[in-house]
Design a protein around this motif. Sequence first.
Motif, PDB file in Angstrom:
ATOM      1  N   VAL A 248     -32.980  19.763  20.495  1.00 53.60           N
ATOM      2  CA  VAL A 248     -33.104  19.923  21.941  1.00 53.60           C
ATOM      3  C   VAL A 248     -31.865  19.341  22.599  1.00 53.60           C
ATOM      4  CG1 VAL A 248     -34.417  19.252  23.988  1.00 53.60           C
ATOM      5  CG2 VAL A 248     -35.612  19.729  21.841  1.00 53.60           C
ATOM      6  N   LYS A 250     -27.904  19.949  24.953  1.00 57.52           N
ATOM      7  CA  LYS A 250     -26.711  20.712  25.289  1.00 57.52           C
ATOM      8  C   LYS A 250     -26.244  21.618  24.148  1.00 57.52           C
ATOM      9  CE  LYS A 250     -21.906  19.489  26.234  1.00 57.52           C
ATOM     10  NZ  LYS A 250     -21.096  18.716  27.162  1.00 57.52           N
ATOM     11  N   VAL A 284     -41.840   7.308  25.461  1.00 60.37           N
ATOM     12  CA  VAL A 284     -42.128   6.011  24.856  1.00 60.37           C
ATOM     13  C   VAL A 284     -40.801   5.408  24.430  1.00 60.37           C
ATOM     14  CG1 VAL A 284     -43.358   4.787  23.024  1.00 60.37           C
ATOM     15  CG2 VAL A 284     -44.313   6.910  23.977  1.00 60.37           C
ATOM     16  N   ASN A 285     -40.503   4.210  24.937  1.00 61.29           N
ATOM     17  CA  ASN A 285     -39.234   3.581  24.600  1.00 61.29           C
ATOM     18  C   ASN A 285     -39.371   2.068  24.731  1.00 61.29           C
ATOM     19  OD1 ASN A 285     -36.354   2.761  24.641  1.00 61.29           O
ATOM     20  ND2 ASN A 285     -36.012   4.967  24.768  1.00 61.29           N
ATOM     21  N   ASP A 303     -43.216  -0.135  21.442  1.00 61.97           N
ATOM     22  CA  ASP A 303     -42.712   0.215  20.124  1.00 61.97           C
ATOM     23  C   ASP A 303     -43.531   1.400  19.623  1.00 61.97           C
ATOM     24  OD1 ASP A 303     -42.195   0.416  17.423  1.00 61.97           O
ATOM     25  OD2 ASP A 303     -42.129  -1.763  17.114  1.00 61.97           O
TER      26      ASP A 303
ATOM     27  N   GLU B  37     -20.078   7.115  17.559  1.00 63.54           N
ATOM     28  CA  GLU B  37     -20.852   7.746  16.480  1.00 63.54           C
ATOM     29  C   GLU B  37     -20.173   8.997  15.917  1.00 63.54           C
ATOM     30  OE1 GLU B  37     -24.252   9.212  19.536  1.00 63.54           O
ATOM     31  OE2 GLU B  37     -24.579   9.785  17.464  1.00 63.54           O
ATOM     32  N   VAL B 117     -15.432  13.814  18.906  1.00 70.07           N
ATOM     33  CA  VAL B 117     -15.293  14.827  19.962  1.00 70.07           C
ATOM     34  C   VAL B 117     -15.132  14.196  21.343  1.00 70.07           C
ATOM     35  CG1 VAL B 117     -17.792  15.133  20.214  1.00 70.07           C
ATOM     36  CG2 VAL B 117     -16.257  16.934  20.959  1.00 70.07           C
ATOM     37  N   GLN B 118     -15.870  13.139  21.604  1.00 73.17           N
ATOM     38  CA  GLN B 118     -15.700  12.393  22.850  1.00 73.17           C
ATOM     39  C   GLN B 118     -16.409  11.059  22.711  1.00 73.17           C
ATOM     40  OE1 GLN B 118     -17.603  15.307  25.584  1.00 73.17           O
ATOM     41  NE2 GLN B 118     -19.101  13.731  25.993  1.00 73.17           N
TER      42      GLN B 118
END
Lengths: 320, 253
Positions: A248, A250, A284-285, A303, B37, B117-118
Motif C-alpha cells: 500500500v 506511493k 495501533v501504534n 503494543d 534505510e 533514492v532519497q
Amino acid sequence: MTQDIYVIIEHLRGQVSDISYIMLAAARELAQSTSGKVVAVLLGYNAKGLAKDFATDQVLYLDHAALADFTSDAYQKVLSDLIGREQPRAALFGNTSIGSDVASVLSMRLGLPLVSSCRNFTKDGKFVSQICGGKIMAEGDLPAPTALITIVPGGYQPDQGRSAESPSITEAGVPALDALRVTLSKYIEPEVADVDISKEPLLIAVGRGIQNKDNIELAEALAQAIGGVVCGSRPVIDQGWLAISRLVGKSGKSVKPRIYFALGISGAPEHVEAITGSDTIIAVNTDPVAPIFNVARYGIEADMFELVEVLTEQVKAAKG
Amino acid sequence: MNIVVLTKLVPDLVEELAIDASGAALDLAFARWIINEFDDHALEQGILLKERGGGTVIVVAPDLDGADDVLFTAAAKGADRLIKIKGDFIAANNHALARTLTAIIKELQADLVLTGVQAHNDLDGSVGPMLAECLQLPYVGYVSGVSINDGKSAIRKEYPGGLLAEMEVTLPAVLGIQAAEQPPRYVAVSKVRQAMKDFHIEEQDASDLDPGGAPEVGRMFQPEAASHAEMLTGEPAEVAEKLVNLFKELGVL
Ligand SMILES: Cc1cc2nc3c(=O)[nH]c(=O)nc-3n(C[C@H](O)[C@H](O)[C@H](O)COP(=O)(O)OP(=O)(O)OC[C@H]3O[C@@H](n4cnc5c(N)ncnc54)[C@H](O)[C@@H]3O)c2cc1C
Ligand SMILES: Nc1ncnc2c1ncn2[C@@H]1O[C@H](COP(=O)(O)O)[C@@H](O)[C@H]1O
C-alpha cells in the motif's frame, strides 16, 4: 524573466498522473501571489490531446519522438533549455519517479534554487514542505530568481486542477536530442496477484512494527477471523515478509476499504497518500505522536503484540 | 569495475524530534543517527553486482556518530574499501554535499555510483542527481534492479502500482536505489567485530561546503492535525471489546 508558474506535467503510457492535476492546483495558488500565469508544460510525442482538461492559462507543448516515454536524460535536456530561456518565477515537478530524476539535476545545471517535498503554498506565496516522515513542516519564502520545486500530494485535490474547458496550446521548440545516455527498453507489467487489495473492503495492514516474518501470522489470524485481507507498508514488502501485490502506498496500490486497520505503521506521507480514500482508519501504534493518528478516525496507543491475539479471540467469539 | 555506495546518516524518526531555539531548524544535538534505510538497499545491490560480475565495492560515509558502525557492517557484508569523509555535516545541505562528494568520487574512478533514492530530511533535493550533474554523468532514480552487460547497465525503474520500466543507462552512471533485488542481507555482530580488526577506514577531508542552491527556512513546526484520532483506551481486553463493538457498528461483524 516572468512571474509565471510552470507545471511540468507527468504522464505515463497515455495517462496523465494525479500529481499533475495537484500541481496545477498548487500553481494556481502560487500564481495568485506572484500575479503570473499558470503554464502547463507538456512533453510528449503526438500527445497534445492529454492537455484537454488542464486547469491552466496556457499549455506549452514540446513534441519529439524521444519524448514519447519519460527518460531522465531527454527531459533534463528539454527542460533546462526551456526554463533557462524563459526564466519563469517557479517550476513545479512531482516528487515522483519522474520529477525527482529531473529537478535536482536542473538545479545544478542552471544554478537555480530547489525546494523539495513542498505540500502547499501559503496565501502570501511561501512554500510549506513536509519532511521527516510527516513529523515536521518547514516554511520559507519562495527562493529567487526561478524556484524549482518538487510537490508531494496532500495539499490539493486533483479535481482542483481539472477544467471542463480545453486550454490554449502553444508549441515550443525542442533542442537536439541525440546521444541520449538513458533509453527505455520496455515496460514490465506488475504480476497478476491472488487478491486485489484496492478492491478489498477490510484490510489489516502491517508495518515495520510487526518486527519479523513469523509475526505476520498474527495479522493473518485476525484477518481470517474477521474476514479481511493482510497488506503492508514498504519496509514489510522490501524485507520479503509480504508479496509486492500487498504493498500500500506511493509505489504500490491506493486502497479504499470500509476499514483500514493499521498495525505498527508510522503514517509516512508515502503511505498515507494511498489510504485517505478509506471510510474508517483505525491505527495501533506505541508512539503517541505517530503521524498515522492524524489521519486515523480511531487510535490505540498500545503494543500490537498485547492487543492482536486478544482481539482475534474476541472477534471469533462475537462471530459465534 | 568500481562500485561506489554512498551512505547517509539520518536522525531516527522513532525518537522525538525537537526544533531548535531559532525555530527554523531541527535540534540535532541529541539525535540518534541511523543509516538511511535505502542505503542498505544500495549496498545490497552493490554487493550483488560484485558477486555476479566481480569488482570492488567502496563505501563512503559522512563522519557522524555511527559512521564507523555503518562502514564496518558494510565490510562484514562484503564491501572492499571504507571511506569516511570528515567535515561538519550536521548542518550541511544536499547541494553542499553533492559538490563536496564530486571531487572524492572523481578520484575513486567510479564506474557506478549507488545512492539511496532519497532521505526523509531532504529540503533541497537529493544528493544523487546533483552529484551526477556535477560529474556530468547520467542519473536514474527509483531503481529496484541493476545488471551490467558490455559496459552498459540495464536497470529497472519503479512507477506507481508496481509498473516497472527497463532502461539502458550508459556507464559510468549514478543510480538512486529504492530497493535491492533481494532484501538486505543480515550480518552477525561477530562478523562486524571481525571486520573492525581486518579493515581500515580511510579518511578524507570534505572540501568547502558551499550551501548555494538550498532554500532558506523561515520557520519549522510540527503539523497540526486537522483532526486527531479518537483514542480508545484501557487494558487490551477492554480495547478489544471496544473494537469489536466498533466493527459491529461499522457493519463488518
Ligand atoms: C520514493 C519512495 C516511495 C515510497 N513508497 C512507499 C509505499 O508505497 N508504501 C509505503 O508504505 N512506504 C513507502 N515509502 C516509505 C515511507 O517513506 C516509509 O519509510 C514507510 O511507509 C514506513 O513504513 P512503516 O510505517 O511500516 O515503518 P516505520 O516508519 O518504521 O514505523 C513503524 C511504526 O511501528 C510502531 N511500532 C513499533 N513497534 C510497535 C508495536 N509493538 N506495536 C505497535 N506499534 C509499534 C512505531 O512506533 C512506528 O510508528 C516510500 C519511500 C520513498 C522514498
Ligand atoms: N553526507 C553524505 N555522504 C554520503 N552520501 C550521502 C550523503 N548525503 C546523501 N548521500 C547519498 O544520497 C542518498 C540520498 O540522500 P539525499 O540526498 O539526502 O536524498 C543517500 O542515501 C546517500 O546515498
